[in-house]
Design a protein around this motif. Structure first.
Motif, PDB file in Angstrom:
ATOM      1  N   TYR A 124      45.017  47.618  40.112  1.00  0.00           N
ATOM      2  CA  TYR A 124      45.355  46.569  39.150  1.00  0.00           C
ATOM      3  C   TYR A 124      44.095  46.187  38.371  1.00  0.00           C
ATOM      4  N   GLY A 125      44.324  45.768  37.115  1.00  0.00           N
ATOM      5  CA  GLY A 125      43.237  45.320  36.275  1.00  0.00           C
ATOM      6  C   GLY A 125      42.927  43.844  36.467  1.00  0.00           C
ATOM      7  N   LYS A 126      41.838  43.408  35.839  1.00  0.00           N
ATOM      8  CA  LYS A 126      41.405  42.022  35.978  1.00  0.00           C
ATOM      9  C   LYS A 126      42.429  41.063  35.382  1.00  0.00           C
ATOM     10  N   LYS A 127      43.009  41.418  34.252  1.00  0.00           N
ATOM     11  CA  LYS A 127      43.972  40.531  33.605  1.00  0.00           C
ATOM     12  C   LYS A 127      45.230  40.389  34.437  1.00  0.00           C
ATOM     13  N   ILE A 128      45.709  41.477  35.022  1.00  0.00           N
ATOM     14  CA  ILE A 128      46.933  41.427  35.832  1.00  0.00           C
ATOM     15  C   ILE A 128      46.708  40.562  37.071  1.00  0.00           C
ATOM     16  N   VAL A 129      45.557  40.737  37.739  1.00  0.00           N
ATOM     17  CA  VAL A 129      45.274  39.947  38.941  1.00  0.00           C
ATOM     18  C   VAL A 129      45.089  38.479  38.588  1.00  0.00           C
ATOM     19  N   SER A 130      44.471  38.215  37.436  1.00  0.00           N
ATOM     20  CA  SER A 130      44.290  36.828  37.008  1.00  0.00           C
ATOM     21  C   SER A 130      45.644  36.161  36.725  1.00  0.00           C
ATOM     22  N   MET A 131      46.547  36.889  36.063  1.00  0.00           N
ATOM     23  CA  MET A 131      47.881  36.342  35.816  1.00  0.00           C
ATOM     24  C   MET A 131      48.647  36.112  37.110  1.00  0.00           C
ATOM     25  N   ALA A 132      48.430  36.971  38.106  1.00  0.00           N
ATOM     26  CA  ALA A 132      49.191  36.881  39.353  1.00  0.00           C
ATOM     27  C   ALA A 132      48.667  35.787  40.275  1.00  0.00           C
ATOM     28  N   THR A 133      47.343  35.561  40.306  1.00  0.00           N
ATOM     29  CA  THR A 133      46.753  34.657  41.297  1.00  0.00           C
ATOM     30  C   THR A 133      46.377  33.290  40.750  1.00  0.00           C
ATOM     31  N   THR A 134      46.438  33.082  39.444  1.00  0.00           N
ATOM     32  CA  THR A 134      46.072  31.778  38.883  1.00  0.00           C
ATOM     33  C   THR A 134      47.069  30.710  39.330  1.00  0.00           C
ATOM     34  N   GLY A 135      46.541  29.631  39.911  1.00  0.00           N
ATOM     35  CA  GLY A 135      47.385  28.557  40.414  1.00  0.00           C
ATOM     36  C   GLY A 135      47.914  28.771  41.807  1.00  0.00           C
ATOM     37  N   THR A 136      47.481  29.839  42.500  1.00  0.00           N
ATOM     38  CA  THR A 136      47.917  30.111  43.867  1.00  0.00           C
ATOM     39  C   THR A 136      46.712  29.996  44.804  1.00  0.00           C
ATOM     40  N   ARG A 137      46.960  30.221  46.092  1.00  0.00           N
ATOM     41  CA  ARG A 137      45.879  30.143  47.071  1.00  0.00           C
ATOM     42  C   ARG A 137      44.952  31.354  47.022  1.00  0.00           C
ATOM     43  N   TYR A 138      45.334  32.377  46.257  1.00  0.00           N
ATOM     44  CA  TYR A 138      44.504  33.576  46.131  1.00  0.00           C
ATOM     45  C   TYR A 138      43.640  33.566  44.871  1.00  0.00           C
ATOM     46  N   GLU A 139      43.471  32.425  44.250  1.00  0.00           N
ATOM     47  CA  GLU A 139      42.749  32.357  42.978  1.00  0.00           C
ATOM     48  C   GLU A 139      41.274  32.702  43.144  1.00  0.00           C
ATOM     49  N   ALA A 140      40.709  32.538  44.337  1.00  0.00           N
ATOM     50  CA  ALA A 140      39.285  32.805  44.561  1.00  0.00           C
ATOM     51  C   ALA A 140      38.938  34.286  44.452  1.00  0.00           C
ATOM     52  N   VAL A 141      39.922  35.186  44.560  1.00  0.00           N
ATOM     53  CA  VAL A 141      39.624  36.619  44.514  1.00  0.00           C
ATOM     54  C   VAL A 141      39.387  37.112  43.093  1.00  0.00           C
ATOM     55  N   ASN A 142      39.563  36.263  42.079  1.00  0.00           N
ATOM     56  CA  ASN A 142      39.328  36.707  40.706  1.00  0.00           C
ATOM     57  C   ASN A 142      37.870  37.057  40.461  1.00  0.00           C
ATOM     58  N   HIS A 143      36.952  36.466  41.247  1.00  0.00           N
ATOM     59  CA  HIS A 143      35.530  36.760  41.071  1.00  0.00           C
ATOM     60  C   HIS A 143      35.181  38.175  41.526  1.00  0.00           C
ATOM     61  N   LEU A 144      36.045  38.813  42.297  1.00  0.00           N
ATOM     62  CA  LEU A 144      35.773  40.172  42.764  1.00  0.00           C
ATOM     63  C   LEU A 144      36.166  41.230  41.743  1.00  0.00           C
ATOM     64  N   PHE A 145      36.838  40.842  40.668  1.00  0.00           N
ATOM     65  CA  PHE A 145      37.364  41.805  39.707  1.00  0.00           C
ATOM     66  C   PHE A 145      36.556  41.735  38.419  1.00  0.00           C
ATOM     67  N   THR A 146      36.113  42.879  37.971  1.00  0.00           N
ATOM     68  CA  THR A 146      35.480  43.025  36.663  1.00  0.00           C
ATOM     69  C   THR A 146      36.251  43.979  35.769  1.00  0.00           C
ATOM     70  N   SER A 147      36.970  44.894  36.351  1.00  0.00           N
ATOM     71  CA  SER A 147      37.784  45.856  35.610  1.00  0.00           C
ATOM     72  C   SER A 147      38.886  46.310  36.557  1.00  0.00           C
ATOM     73  N   HIS A 148      39.409  47.500  36.340  1.00  0.00           N
ATOM     74  CA  HIS A 148      40.443  48.035  37.221  1.00  0.00           C
ATOM     75  C   HIS A 148      39.823  48.368  38.588  1.00  0.00           C
ATOM     76  N   GLN A 149      40.404  47.813  39.644  1.00  0.00           N
ATOM     77  CA  GLN A 149      39.936  48.058  40.998  1.00  0.00           C
ATOM     78  C   GLN A 149      41.123  48.319  41.909  1.00  0.00           C
ATOM     79  N   ASN A 150      40.834  48.967  43.036  1.00  0.00           N
ATOM     80  CA  ASN A 150      41.886  49.339  43.984  1.00  0.00           C
ATOM     81  C   ASN A 150      42.000  48.291  45.081  1.00  0.00           C
ATOM     82  N   ILE A 151      43.227  48.099  45.555  1.00  0.00           N
ATOM     83  CA  ILE A 151      43.528  47.141  46.608  1.00  0.00           C
ATOM     84  C   ILE A 151      44.409  47.833  47.642  1.00  0.00           C
ATOM     85  N   ILE A 152      44.131  47.571  48.921  1.00  0.00           N
ATOM     86  CA  ILE A 152      44.931  48.104  50.021  1.00  0.00           C
ATOM     87  C   ILE A 152      45.741  46.955  50.617  1.00  0.00           C
ATOM     88  N   PHE A 153      47.054  47.133  50.694  1.00  0.00           N
ATOM     89  CA  PHE A 153      47.951  46.138  51.285  1.00  0.00           C
ATOM     90  C   PHE A 153      48.511  46.712  52.579  1.00  0.00           C
TER      91      PHE A 153
END
Length: 264
Positions: A124-153
């Protein structure tokens, strides 16, 4: 026959004729192009504005007004943001990766191994993660994204398997992760992966609690057991002392009977 071949198969003359310039071409002072060519050159000539260092200060002043670019609402981005937030909410383990230069041939075995162990690799890209996590409890992870990065669920019980799989691809670097709503660094994730299973830990905790309770009950009942033992011993001594006088009284009549017989 020869005249017939000339009529049926005429030789075609070429439309292009090579021409050799007798004189040398002057590169420094080339000949002016003809009118049509010059017209096309003038029409396609780029036009640049006045440089900023030549503009007056009044033209450079924006009066403190900031111009923001108009954001276009993209429905597909909203769909991806909802999908990303759904992964965050349904996964108890989220691992953030920093991706170095890697080819798909090296990345595909890692993706297949994670899928076999019930783990999913997403990008996912930075914009997609920002749209998904803004206003939630996961908002702090936006600082880890600068561009497209991989995430393992995945789930927390697969942390040890995940570290074994990631050793096959050193281009994928683990930065941090979320385990059961707690943000952890890489060292904390390693310590968590070396811990025992949660069921084993719960059984050990239950055994410790049971041993503490049983020892407390034993210590509380120790005085009562000692008192009961002393009372039983006292009863035994009382019964023994009461039996001794009865034995002595029985032995006296027997001795009196034997004395008359001896006199006769």
């Amino acid at each position: 026959m020869a005249s017939l071949k000339k009529v049926l198969l005429p030789t075609q003359a070429s439309f292009m004729i090579a021409k050799r310039f007798r004189g040398k071409i002057n590169i420094q002072r080339p000949r002016k192009p003809h009118f049509e060519r010059q017209l096309l050159i003038d029409l396609s000539k780029p036009k640049y504005g006045t440089p900023k260092y030549l503009l007056p200060d009044a033209a450079l002043c924006d009066r403190g007004e900031k111009k923001y670019a108009r954001e276009i609402d993209n429905p597909f981005e909203r769909i991806l943001a909802n999908e990303c937030l759904n992964w965050f909410n349904t996964s108890k383990m989220v691992i953030f990766l920093h991706v170095n230069a890697i080819s798909m041939e090296d990345k595909m075995p890692v993706f297949a191994a994670l899928s076999k162990n019930n783990m999913h690799l997403r990008c996912y890209g930075k914009k997609i993660v920002s749209m998904a996590t803004t206003g939630t409890r996961y908002e702090a992870v936006n600082h880890l994204f600068t561009s497209h990065q991989n995430i393992i669920f995945g789930q927390p019980e697969n942390v040890a398997k995940m570290f074994k799989i990631m050793k096959k691809a050193p281009q994928l670097v683990i930065m941090a992760g979320i385990i059961q709503d707690r943000l952890m660094s890489k060292n904390e994730l390693l310590e968590y992966s070396q811990m025992q299973n949660i069921d084993v830990a719960r059984s050990q905790l239950c055994a410790v609690l049971d041993s503490a309770g049983s020892s407390l009950v034993r210590q509380l009942s120790l005085g009562q057991q000692a008192l009961v033992g002393h009372l039983e011993k006292h009863v035994e001594l009382q019964s023994a002392s009461s039996k001794e006088p009865q034995d002595s009284t029985k032995s006296e009549p027997e001795s009196t009977k034997t004395e008359p017989e001896s006199t006769s």
